[in-house]
Design an enzyme around this catalytic site. Structure first.
Site, PDB file in Angstrom:
ATOM      1  N   ILE A 126       0.604  -0.862   0.189  1.00 54.06           N
ATOM      2  CA  ILE A 126      -0.079   0.070  -0.101  1.00 54.06           C
ATOM      3  C   ILE A 126       1.023   1.297  -0.074  1.00 54.06           C
ATOM      4  O   ILE A 126       0.136   2.568   0.610  1.00 54.06           O
ATOM      5  CB  ILE A 126      -0.758  -0.029   1.031  1.00 54.06           C
ATOM      6  CG1 ILE A 126       0.004  -0.761   2.504  1.00 54.06           C
ATOM      7  CG2 ILE A 126      -1.664  -0.810   1.209  1.00 54.06           C
ATOM      8  CD1 ILE A 126      -1.350   0.357   4.005  1.00 54.06           C
ATOM      9  N   GLY A 127       2.377   1.536   0.038  1.00 56.37           N
ATOM     10  CA  GLY A 127       3.045   1.974  -0.174  1.00 56.37           C
ATOM     11  C   GLY A 127       4.376   1.704  -0.343  1.00 56.37           C
ATOM     12  O   GLY A 127       4.944   0.634  -0.367  1.00 56.37           O
ATOM     13  N   THR A 129      10.810   5.798   1.288  1.00 60.50           N
ATOM     14  CA  THR A 129      12.481   5.997   1.407  1.00 60.50           C
ATOM     15  C   THR A 129      12.512   5.070   2.325  1.00 60.50           C
ATOM     16  O   THR A 129      13.545   4.064   2.158  1.00 60.50           O
ATOM     17  CB  THR A 129      12.641   7.921   2.385  1.00 60.50           C
ATOM     18  OG1 THR A 129      11.979   7.909   2.837  1.00 60.50           O
ATOM     19  CG2 THR A 129      13.409   8.246   1.318  1.00 60.50           C
ATOM     20  N   TYR A 130      11.472   5.195   3.036  1.00 63.49           N
ATOM     21  CA  TYR A 130      12.025   3.424   4.648  1.00 63.49           C
ATOM     22  C   TYR A 130      11.901   2.361   3.563  1.00 63.49           C
ATOM     23  O   TYR A 130      12.478   1.246   3.606  1.00 63.49           O
ATOM     24  CB  TYR A 130      10.753   3.749   5.326  1.00 63.49           C
ATOM     25  CG  TYR A 130      10.711   3.823   6.257  1.00 63.49           C
ATOM     26  CD1 TYR A 130      11.659   3.536   6.758  1.00 63.49           C
ATOM     27  CD2 TYR A 130      10.132   5.013   6.981  1.00 63.49           C
ATOM     28  CE1 TYR A 130      11.686   3.896   8.386  1.00 63.49           C
ATOM     29  CE2 TYR A 130      10.313   6.006   8.146  1.00 63.49           C
ATOM     30  CZ  TYR A 130      11.118   5.149   9.126  1.00 63.49           C
ATOM     31  OH  TYR A 130      10.753   5.372  10.125  1.00 63.49           O
ATOM     32  N   LYS A 146       5.961  -1.473   7.831  1.00 63.90           N
ATOM     33  CA  LYS A 146       6.505  -0.148   7.130  1.00 63.90           C
ATOM     34  C   LYS A 146       7.927  -1.063   7.194  1.00 63.90           C
ATOM     35  O   LYS A 146       8.393  -0.900   8.780  1.00 63.90           O
ATOM     36  CB  LYS A 146       6.150   0.658   7.712  1.00 63.90           C
ATOM     37  CG  LYS A 146       7.355   1.808   7.159  1.00 63.90           C
ATOM     38  CD  LYS A 146       7.038   3.406   7.837  1.00 63.90           C
ATOM     39  CE  LYS A 146       7.290   4.800   7.753  1.00 63.90           C
ATOM     40  NZ  LYS A 146       6.440   5.602   8.658  1.00 63.90           N
ATOM     41  N   ASP A 164       5.513  17.492   9.607  1.00 60.22           N
ATOM     42  CA  ASP A 164       5.888  17.257   8.213  1.00 60.22           C
ATOM     43  C   ASP A 164       3.923  16.492   8.375  1.00 60.22           C
ATOM     44  O   ASP A 164       3.583  16.317   7.850  1.00 60.22           O
ATOM     45  CB  ASP A 164       6.381  15.790   8.005  1.00 60.22           C
ATOM     46  CG  ASP A 164       7.006  15.900   6.618  1.00 60.22           C
ATOM     47  OD1 ASP A 164       6.285  16.532   5.836  1.00 60.22           O
ATOM     48  OD2 ASP A 164       7.094  14.380   5.891  1.00 60.22           O
ATOM     49  N   GLN A 174       9.051  -0.623   1.329  1.00 59.03           N
ATOM     50  CA  GLN A 174       8.078  -0.537   1.064  1.00 59.03           C
ATOM     51  C   GLN A 174       6.626  -0.999   2.501  1.00 59.03           C
ATOM     52  O   GLN A 174       7.716  -1.407   3.273  1.00 59.03           O
ATOM     53  CB  GLN A 174       7.790  -2.190   0.402  1.00 59.03           C
ATOM     54  CG  GLN A 174       8.366  -2.301  -1.228  1.00 59.03           C
ATOM     55  CD  GLN A 174       9.937  -2.898  -0.649  1.00 59.03           C
ATOM     56  OE1 GLN A 174      10.143  -3.552   0.294  1.00 59.03           O
ATOM     57  NE2 GLN A 174      10.055  -2.683  -2.105  1.00 59.03           N
ATOM     58  N   VAL A 175       5.375  -0.295   2.062  1.00 53.06           N
ATOM     59  CA  VAL A 175       4.814  -0.897   3.403  1.00 53.06           C
ATOM     60  C   VAL A 175       3.269  -1.423   2.478  1.00 53.06           C
ATOM     61  O   VAL A 175       3.171  -1.748   1.664  1.00 53.06           O
ATOM     62  CB  VAL A 175       3.664   0.694   3.202  1.00 53.06           C
ATOM     63  CG1 VAL A 175       3.109   0.530   4.642  1.00 53.06           C
ATOM     64  CG2 VAL A 175       5.178   1.407   3.895  1.00 53.06           C
TER      65      VAL A 175
END
Lengths: 244, 518
Positions: free
Chosen positions: B31-32, B35-36, B54, B164, B38-39
């Site tokens: 779903i995402g 930078t981290y 995450k 942010d 994948q989610v």
């Protein structure tokens, strides 16, 4: 060797130096050898244990880190590092923090403290070079410490202050450092607020700490010809590190 | 043992984080992306609970464990509030290397990956408002704004700056709850503001003038500017200050809010870069003129959020007391909000890409077979309680099912009229379970924290029926809410993942933001 600072900037470095020297001396007396019954254990505290006691004493080691990395670190990192180190020690009460363990634990604690407190901080590669371990090993140690601490990284003002005074006491008790601390722990380089964390407010350092050109009188560990610490290493870890 | 401990530490005896493997979860869908890493949406095998995983990207050897992750974990460990995303635990995946017994090789625990486990949220605000045809009602906007401010107030009293705030970091579940997420840029602050903080934070469009002017001493007011931008965006239908770079951003602010001077912002001339960005000519404040279609109370509140001088900008606490939230139509009960098919900025972007491709194809076909009237009809202004669906024949272009199409677990019998009271969304309809919306102002999530409840009466009392006769889910839409101006491709620029540059140190200067889950 006198601490590099008689300047008030590095009181925290000097305090940490004395505290860990005393800590290790105490623990080495209690546990004649700090591997003992723990052989085979590779995780948690044991991850920080080297095969033998490093040639460089822990006091010198603190100084070395302070000299190369300290310019970009808030002085309070040295206090917070001790908080993390102590917290880790309390999570593994059966594992002594002796002269074989302290170097890596200290280096990793300082790295984490700097990442927590400083918006501009040195990376792992830099700390690894200063600390005499490989980049890969330090990354692995960082994770070990994070999990050992269960990510409990918050240092409240109250805790910070009590550790600060504890370190101060240790330094006075060591009898080698007579300088009185006149500066309050809450001023200068950081602030303690009512409910939040202790926070430092270090901004960007433009000068590279490695260009200090400080000459080590022992001439043993680093050359400053290019302003960079010469590679050297702690005694190897107990097993080869190839992770991360 | 080791050292005399001055403070009592390590009291918690809960199972330590990182002790469980990611194998306890079954990954369902990505779903995402950010930078981290994948989610994923995932299901905990044992309990069936849906969570978001995450992944913490560990491939930058020189940096080690990402500083953003360290700080996010540290901060989320101490924040517990119904409007702040809950970090449930950290899990690891064993590396690919196994020893002869099939167990992970000693010490190779971290050869694999590390994941943060969050409660699952169905949407982020950007993803939700980017849905074709989506328009929010006034009570809905009030409801989201109120939750945003409540969560932010909690952060601020706990001395945490989010740094942010933007739509993709505001997560919304199908119970209508809004939660602040992505604390990777957040940090603690001290109320005496003597700090030197980095000004390279907050996504450009939401960045306040003091940061653009180079201030390094700042406080919670920076987040409130971002909230003002989001508020106006919700009412206006598109981002209000979409600057391309920092000078242009400041200029857009000047054009809307007027130019700063020692009268409206005492001390502004002493801010580091003031002289570099000194406006060529003085400009008048035009907020009331530009947004004259907003209602009076919304405009009053917006004016106080988009105040140039941070010291005069409204605080989260005072904003919650603003007339806007206490006049009809009142904020609705989150539970009364419609449920939508899951939407995250990541997914809406993907969908839009597909959509563009289809449009291209269609265009080519059209050239060969011209068709009359292919433009989208305007959104109906009245009569629809939740006009999320753009009426008309244009729907086939949109590849996703219509938002209100009931998924298997959704319980809304009638897609219209939010005033049906508590029975419309039975408690069992909560797919994640366990969440009890705090009602009647009983703040519960944060125990002994210093957070103070707002003094005024709860906005949505008891059964979600305020004394004035219930949330005006439907009837309130007579306002000029949600200007019908969601062009295809959208104000969010389907191409640009990160909505404007945003960096801290060198760690976060990639365009792709890990918004929310990302």
């Amino acid at each position: 060797m006198e601490p590099l600072s008689s300047s008030s900037e590095a009181v925290e470095v000097a305090m940490l130096r004395h505290a860990v020297e005393r800590l290790v001396a105490r623990n080495d007396r209690v546990w004649s050898s700090d591997d003992g019954a723990l052989a085979g254990e590779e995780k948690g505290m044991a991850a920080f244990r080297g095969v033998r006691v490093p040639r460089m004493g822990v006091g010198e080691y603190v100084e070395r880190i302070g000299r190369y990395a300290g310019a970009a670190m808030s002085p309070s990192c040295f206090v917070v590092a001790f908080v993390l180190l102590d917290r880790a020690a309390h999570r593994r009460p059966a594992h002594p923090v002796g002269s074989r363990t302290i170097h890596r634990l200290l280096l990793t604690s300082l790295l984490l403290a700097s990442k927590l407190l400083d918006d501009a901080h040195h990376n792992n590669a830099f700390f690894a070079r200063v600390g005499g371990v490989s980049n890969a090993e330090l990354n692995w140690l960082e994770l070990e410490l994070l999990f050992l601490l269960d990510f409990e990284l918050t240092v409240t003002p109250r805790v910070y202050e009590s550790y600060y005074f504890h370190l101060h006491k240790e330094m006075l008790a060591s009898g080698t450092y007579k300088q009185r601390i006149t500066r309050s722990p809450t001023t200068g380089n950081g602030t303690i607020d009512e409910d939040g964390n202790f926070e430092t407010n270090k901004q960007k350092i433009t000068r590279s700490p490695m260009t200090n050109g400080v000459i080590d009188e022992d001439g043993d560990f680093e050359s400053v010809a290019d302003g960079r610490p010469r590679r050297w290493s702690l005694s190897p870890p107990r097993r080869s590190i190839d992770c991360c | 043992m080791a050292v005399a401990a001055p403070g009592q530490l390590n009291l918690d005896e809960s199972p330590s984080w990182g002790s469980r493997s990611v194998d306890c979860f079954e990954k369902l869908e990505q779903i995402g992306e950010g930078t981290y890493g994948q989610v994923y949406m995932a299901r905990e095998t044992k309990t069936g609970e849906i969570v978001a995983l995450k992944k913490i990207r560990m491939d930058n050897e020189r940096e080690g464990f990402p500083i953003t992750a360290i700080r996010e974990i540290k901060i989320l460990k101490k924040l517990h509030h119904q409007n702040v995303i809950q970090l449930k635990e950290i899990v690891t995946s064993p590396g690919p290397e196994k020893d002869e017994q099939g167990k992970p090789a000693e010490g190779n625990k971290y050869k694999g990956s590390i994941y943060m486990v969050f409660e699952y949220m169905d949407h982020d605000l950007t993803g939700l408002s980017d849905r074709p045809g989506m328009r929010f009602t006034v009570p809905q906007i009030k409801c989201y704004m109120k939750q945003l401010l409540t969560g932010l107030h909690y952060c601020h009293v706990n001395q945490v700056l989010h740094r942010d705030i933007k739509g993709s970091n505001l997560l919304i579940d199908n119970e209508g709850n809004l939660k602040l997420a992505d604390f990777g840029l957040a940090r603690s602050f001290s109320s005496d503001h003597n700090g030197n903080l980095t000004n390279r934070v907050i996504t450009l469009w939401y960045r306040p003038p003091e940061l653009l002017l180079g201030a390094t001493k700042y406080g919670p007011a920076v987040d409130m500017w971002s909230v003002g931008c989001i508020f106006a965006e919700l009412l206006h239908g598109k981002p209000i200050l979409p600057g391309k770079n920092e000078p242009e951003q400041l200029n857009k602010i000047y054009e809307l809010c007027g130019t700063p001077d020692e009268v409206n912002w005492p001390g502004v001339t002493k801010i580091p870069w003031y002289n570099n960005f000194k406006p060529a000519r003085p400009m008048k404040r035009r907020v009331r003129e530009v947004f004259k279609h907003f209602d009076r109370h919304a405009l009053d509140l917006l004016e106080r959020m988009l105040t140039l001088d941070p010291s005069q900008r409204i605080s989260a606490k005072d904003a919650l007391d603003a007339e806007y939230f206490w006049t009809d139509p009142l904020p609705c009960d989150p539970k009364s909000l419609p449920k939508y098919e899951s939407s995250h900025e990541f997914q809406t972007k993907k969908k839009r890409q597909q959509q563009r491709q289809q449009e291209e194809t269609a265009k080519r076909q059209k050239l060969q077979h011209p068709q009359p009237h292919t433009r989208l009809p305007p959104i109906q202004q009245t009569g629809q309680p939740h006009p999320q669906i753009r009426p008309g024949p244009s729907q086939p272009i949109h590849t996703a099912p219509p938002p209100m199409a009931a998924g298997p677990s959704h319980h809304y019998g009638k897609p219209r009229g939010p005033s049906g009271g508590p029975s419309r969304y039975p408690p069992g309809g909560n797919p994640t379970g366990g969440y009890n919306p705090t009602r009647g102002g009983q703040g519960s999530g944060y125990g002994s924290g210093p957070y103070q409840q707002q003094g005024r009466a709860p906005p949505y009392a008891g059964s979600g029926m305020p004394p004035t006769g219930g949330p005006r889910g439907g009837s309130g839409s007579g306002y000029g809410v949600g200007a019908p101006s969601y062009p295809q491709g959208g104000p969010y620029g389907a191409s640009g993942a990160g909505r404007g540059p945003n960096m801290m140190g060198g760690n976060r200067n990639q365009q792709q933001q890990y918004g929310g889950w990302q």
